[in-house]
Design an enzyme around this catalytic site. Structure first.
Site, PDB file in Angstrom:
ATOM      1  N   GLY A  18     -23.514  12.589 -17.884  1.00 45.43           N
ATOM      2  CA  GLY A  18     -23.638  12.730 -16.431  1.00 45.43           C
ATOM      3  C   GLY A  18     -24.909  12.156 -15.837  1.00 45.43           C
ATOM      4  O   GLY A  18     -25.323  12.563 -14.743  1.00 45.43           O
ATOM      5  N   ARG A  71      -0.206  13.331 -18.796  1.00 45.26           N
ATOM      6  CA  ARG A  71      -1.178  12.856 -17.816  1.00 45.26           C
ATOM      7  C   ARG A  71      -0.845  13.337 -16.400  1.00 45.26           C
ATOM      8  O   ARG A  71      -1.719  13.702 -15.622  1.00 45.26           O
ATOM      9  CB  ARG A  71      -1.161  11.321 -17.851  1.00 45.26           C
ATOM     10  CG  ARG A  71      -2.501  10.705 -17.968  1.00 45.26           C
ATOM     11  CD  ARG A  71      -2.386   9.207 -18.147  1.00 45.26           C
ATOM     12  NE  ARG A  71      -2.563   8.801 -19.530  1.00 45.26           N
ATOM     13  CZ  ARG A  71      -3.718   8.790 -20.174  1.00 45.26           C
ATOM     14  NH1 ARG A  71      -4.831   9.169 -19.578  1.00 45.26           N
ATOM     15  NH2 ARG A  71      -3.788   8.400 -21.423  1.00 45.26           N
ATOM     16  N   ARG A  97     -11.002   9.174 -18.736  1.00 44.45           N
ATOM     17  CA  ARG A  97      -9.544   9.312 -18.760  1.00 44.45           C
ATOM     18  C   ARG A  97      -8.923   8.118 -18.060  1.00 44.45           C
ATOM     19  O   ARG A  97      -9.422   7.674 -17.017  1.00 44.45           O
ATOM     20  CB  ARG A  97      -9.077  10.583 -18.024  1.00 44.45           C
ATOM     21  CG  ARG A  97      -9.595  11.885 -18.564  1.00 44.45           C
ATOM     22  CD  ARG A  97      -9.260  12.128 -20.002  1.00 44.45           C
ATOM     23  NE  ARG A  97      -7.826  12.179 -20.291  1.00 44.45           N
ATOM     24  CZ  ARG A  97      -7.293  12.019 -21.497  1.00 44.45           C
ATOM     25  NH1 ARG A  97      -8.073  11.778 -22.534  1.00 44.45           N
ATOM     26  NH2 ARG A  97      -6.002  12.098 -21.675  1.00 44.45           N
ATOM     27  N   ILE A  98      -7.842   7.634 -18.628  1.00 43.23           N
ATOM     28  CA  ILE A  98      -7.068   6.592 -17.945  1.00 43.23           C
ATOM     29  C   ILE A  98      -6.285   7.287 -16.838  1.00 43.23           C
ATOM     30  O   ILE A  98      -5.725   8.373 -17.041  1.00 43.23           O
ATOM     31  CB  ILE A  98      -6.133   5.882 -18.956  1.00 43.23           C
ATOM     32  CG1 ILE A  98      -6.999   5.038 -19.893  1.00 43.23           C
ATOM     33  CG2 ILE A  98      -5.099   5.027 -18.232  1.00 43.23           C
ATOM     34  CD1 ILE A  98      -6.239   4.382 -21.017  1.00 43.23           C
ATOM     35  N   LEU A  99      -6.268   6.656 -15.663  1.00 38.19           N
ATOM     36  CA  LEU A  99      -5.647   7.283 -14.489  1.00 38.19           C
ATOM     37  C   LEU A  99      -4.297   6.642 -14.193  1.00 38.19           C
ATOM     38  O   LEU A  99      -4.138   5.427 -14.303  1.00 38.19           O
ATOM     39  CB  LEU A  99      -6.576   7.127 -13.285  1.00 38.19           C
ATOM     40  CG  LEU A  99      -7.976   7.712 -13.492  1.00 38.19           C
ATOM     41  CD1 LEU A  99      -8.911   7.279 -12.376  1.00 38.19           C
ATOM     42  CD2 LEU A  99      -7.909   9.232 -13.588  1.00 38.19           C
ATOM     43  N   HIS A 115     -19.180   0.405 -14.435  1.00 36.96           N
ATOM     44  CA  HIS A 115     -18.780  -0.059 -15.764  1.00 36.96           C
ATOM     45  C   HIS A 115     -19.913  -0.908 -16.351  1.00 36.96           C
ATOM     46  O   HIS A 115     -20.445  -1.793 -15.670  1.00 36.96           O
ATOM     47  CB  HIS A 115     -17.493  -0.893 -15.668  1.00 36.96           C
ATOM     48  CG  HIS A 115     -17.005  -1.319 -17.015  1.00 36.96           C
ATOM     49  ND1 HIS A 115     -16.378  -0.452 -17.883  1.00 36.96           N
ATOM     50  CD2 HIS A 115     -17.083  -2.507 -17.656  1.00 36.96           C
ATOM     51  CE1 HIS A 115     -16.077  -1.092 -19.001  1.00 36.96           C
ATOM     52  NE2 HIS A 115     -16.494  -2.344 -18.886  1.00 36.96           N
ATOM     53  N   SER A 142     -21.468  -3.324 -13.416  1.00 34.85           N
ATOM     54  CA  SER A 142     -20.646  -3.581 -12.232  1.00 34.85           C
ATOM     55  C   SER A 142     -20.231  -2.260 -11.594  1.00 34.85           C
ATOM     56  O   SER A 142     -19.904  -1.302 -12.298  1.00 34.85           O
ATOM     57  CB  SER A 142     -19.350  -4.312 -12.618  1.00 34.85           C
ATOM     58  OG  SER A 142     -19.613  -5.499 -13.331  1.00 34.85           O
ATOM     59  N   LEU A 150      -7.099  -0.846 -15.431  1.00 34.04           N
ATOM     60  CA  LEU A 150      -8.308  -0.283 -16.030  1.00 34.04           C
ATOM     61  C   LEU A 150      -9.499  -1.246 -15.881  1.00 34.04           C
ATOM     62  O   LEU A 150      -9.437  -2.383 -16.355  1.00 34.04           O
ATOM     63  CB  LEU A 150      -8.063   0.017 -17.517  1.00 34.04           C
ATOM     64  CG  LEU A 150      -9.249   0.615 -18.267  1.00 34.04           C
ATOM     65  CD1 LEU A 150      -9.549   2.023 -17.790  1.00 34.04           C
ATOM     66  CD2 LEU A 150      -9.006   0.584 -19.769  1.00 34.04           C
ATOM     67  N   ASP A 151     -10.551  -0.779 -15.245  1.00 38.67           N
ATOM     68  CA  ASP A 151     -11.768  -1.575 -15.006  1.00 38.67           C
ATOM     69  C   ASP A 151     -11.453  -2.905 -14.317  1.00 38.67           C
ATOM     70  O   ASP A 151     -12.203  -3.872 -14.449  1.00 38.67           O
ATOM     71  CB  ASP A 151     -12.513  -1.844 -16.336  1.00 38.67           C
ATOM     72  CG  ASP A 151     -12.949  -0.548 -17.018  1.00 38.67           C
ATOM     73  OD1 ASP A 151     -13.277   0.411 -16.310  1.00 38.67           O
ATOM     74  OD2 ASP A 151     -12.940  -0.513 -18.262  1.00 38.67           O
TER      75      ASP A 151
END
Ligand code: GRF
Length: 224
Positions: A18, A71, A97-99, A115, A142, A150-151
């Site tokens: 964090g 998910r 987590r992948i959203l 990222h 970035s 993703l990203d």
């Protein structure tokens, strides 16, 4: 900075340390961001950053993904936890987590991610090692709007960081992180001042289309 806008309610999602969340909390406290960190939410009960947030008197919540069958079920509760704070901005800060597209679309244009690479290079994990393995002489960070890829969302701002001769993944990560802590609060500040929008036409910054990511200079004092 306009004083007529209400401070933006910011919800930050973390999974671990964090430190980026902390840099944003500190920038809010220093009035460099016209917002308020309304909540810090984690998918990991043990996330270190939760302790810092609690110590700052910030509301925290845990939506533990391991307790959900899929998910979609996880994100349903995550959405409830987020929306309780009526956020104007969702800040992903090391949220691992992948959203799903449905989740992303709910917050499209008001969800940011940081990222540790010069996107579109090196999406995904282990970016520092991948930069070293490729023999690149430049790495970076970035900040982008989140889209379902993703990203892969449009990049708002970047900082380029030189790769030094003796760099390891760890030394490189340290220097990248220092720049993350400068860049993310700055971009969040722009968003909260209403200078940054993302819609069908792409990103607009100060009412003009942003044709390329804003480049911020590298400020480390390390020998280059
Ligand atoms: C940072 O390197 C960030 O760019 C990446 O995950 C890391 C999170 O670090 N997405 P922290 O939890 O903010 O300290």
């Amino acid at each position: 900075m306009s004083q007529t806008r209400a401070p933006v309610s910011i919800v930050t999602l973390i999974s671990g340390r964090g430190s980026n969340m902390r840099s944003i909390v500190e920038s809010v406290a220093a009035q460099r961001i016209r917002g308020q960190v309304a909540a810090v939410i984690s998918n990991c009960p043990q996330a270190q950053g939760l302790n810092y947030a609690r110590g700052q008197g910030i509301a925290t919540d845990v939506v533990d993904h391991t307790l959900y069958p899929d998910r979609t079920a996880f994100e349903k509760d995550l959405t409830v936890a987020i929306d309780r704070h009526r956020p104007g901005l969702i800040v992903l800060a090391g949220f691992m987590r992948i959203l799903t597209p449905a989740f992303v679309h709910r917050y499209l244009g008001r969800m940011l991610n940081i990222h540790p690479s010069l996107l579109p290079r090196y999406p995904g994990l282990s970016t520092h090692q991948r930069v070293l393995d490729a023999g690149d002489d430049t790495h970076g960070v970035s900040v982008h709007f989140v889209t379902p890829e993703l990203d892969g969302g449009p990049v708002i701002a970047q900082c380029r960081i030189p790769v030094l001769k003796n760099d390891t993944a760890e030394t490189l990560a340290d220097r990248v992180l220092s720049e993350e802590h400068r860049l993310y609060p700055e971009v969040v500040g722009w968003f909260c001042e209403g200078r940054l929008q993302f819609g069908a036409g792409g990103i607009r910054f100060d009412d003009l289309p942003l044709s390329a990511p804003i480049q911020r200079s590298y400020q480390s004092t390390d020998p280059a």
